[in-house]
Each structure stands twice: as C-alpha cells, then as structure tokens.
Design a protein around this motif. Structure first.
Motif: not given
Length: 231
Positions: A53-54, A72-75, A90-96
C-alpha cells in the motif's frame, strides 16, 4: 492571532488509518475465508499489505499509476505474496475494503476535544487530504467530524496531490484564506510538511510515531493535545 485558517490532514493525523485499516482487513480476511486459501497468518498478511500500500501510494502521488490501479493492486500484490494469483478476488477485496473502511470510526486520542477547543477560539478549520472525495466524507460522517470543517479539499476534487503546491492554492481559493494567515497540520513530512513549504505556509508536524524528521517544520508536537501550546 497570527493564524486564521487551520488546514488539517485527515488520515494518520486525526483519523487512525492504521487501526481502522487493520480492522477492515481482518473483517475481509474472515468473510472471504482467506485462511482456507492459504493465508494462515493474518498479522503477516496485514504487514505485507502495508508494504504494498505504501509503495503504491508513493507511485500514485508521483503520477505513475491511476487511482483504480492503486485500489486493487495493493490486494493483488499482497495475495501474490501468499501464492494466490486470483485477480477477481483481489478486485473484490479492493471494492469491499473501500466500502467498509470509511465506516470505521477510530480517532487518535483527543481529536474531538482539540477540534472543539480550536473552533471555540475562533479558528476556521479545513481539511486538505490526498484521499478520495466520497471515501473521506464518509469517514468524517461516521466518526463524528463533519461539523468541524468548513471546507474539505481532496486530491480528487482539486485535481492535485500533496505535496504539490497546486492543491494548497486550490484550498486558498475555495476558503478565501491568505497564505500568511494559514497553517498546515499533518503527520507526513513528505506530503503535509513539504507540501506546506512548497505553498509558502507554516506547518505543524503531528509526530504520533516519534520519528526524527528530515526537515525542520515550523512546529512539532507528539500528540494532538499539545496543539493547545501553539494555538
């Protein structure tokens, strides 16, 4: 009174991003069954997420990636550390994550008290944040901070990012503030303090972590309560 307009950062300054982020990731970890996918150690997962993330935020601030890629790329990169190459996940995690994070309401100690104190002394309080418009307003609402700030200037709304001086110049136009009567308060030497220097205004470094700064701010405090010694 030398200053009339106090420009605060939000994340890591008033709103405890690390604590709120950890809670949100832990929620996703359980709801998406990541332990069954091979992520057996949440603490390690959280640690790796912070690293990615950083790095991605640094790339975003410098204009190398777009916001959607950051989200999404951080996930994705964190999952890859655990040999999970699942882009839809990863995209689902980014959205949620973005849906749930702004509902958290952990603030740094004395946040409400110091904002009440400063407002009571007649200062005009505003926010300058590199966060996203909808997300930051949701954080303010859910943590009870909305009523304290006259203007909320985001990177999305201003089309600029700290430490670039353009976001500060935009803030001056929106608020009617003059640089000589303005001061920036934030936790980041790179974004908040250097940004304020670039814009020609004084700064307060809110050093929650006790880090030795590479440059000397106008003021440094180690807690929000210490702002009473300045204002």
């Amino acid at each position: 009174m030398q200053y009339k307009h106090l420009f605060f950062d939000l994340d890591h300054t008033l709103w405890d991003f690390e604590a709120n982020s950890r809670q949100t990731l832990q929620q996703l970890y359980h709801s998406l069954g990541l332990a069954d996918r091979g992520v057996t150690n949440f603490d390690l997962f959280h640690k790796q997420y912070i690293v990615h993330n950083d790095k991605l935020w640094d790339r975003y601030r410098n204009g190398f990636i777009k916001v959607d890629e950051l989200r999404w790329k951080r996930m994705w990169l964190t999952l890859l550390d655990f040999k999970i190459g699942d882009e839809p996940l990863a995209r689902q995690m980014g959205e949620e994550f973005l849906d749930a994070l702004p509902t958290r309401n952990i603030l740094f100690p004395y946040t409400i008290e110091i904002l009440t104190y400063l407002r009571g002394k007649g200062y005009r309080l505003h926010l300058i944040t590199n966060g996203f418009q909808k997300t930051q307003h949701s954080k303010l609402e859910n943590s009870g901070l909305t009523g304290f700030f006259g203007e909320v200037i985001t990177s999305e709304g201003s089309n600029s990012l700290k430490p670039h001086k353009e976001i500060f110049e935009y803030a001056f136009r929106v608020t009617g503030a003059e640089p000589e009567e303005s001061i920036m308060l934030g936790d980041s030497i790179e974004a908040d303090i250097q940004g304020a220097i670039n814009a020609g205004i004084d700064q307060v470094y809110i050093n929650h972590l006790g880090v030795e700064p590479a440059i000397k701010p106008t003021y440094t405090v180690s807690s929000l309560k210490e702002l009473e010694t300045i204002f």
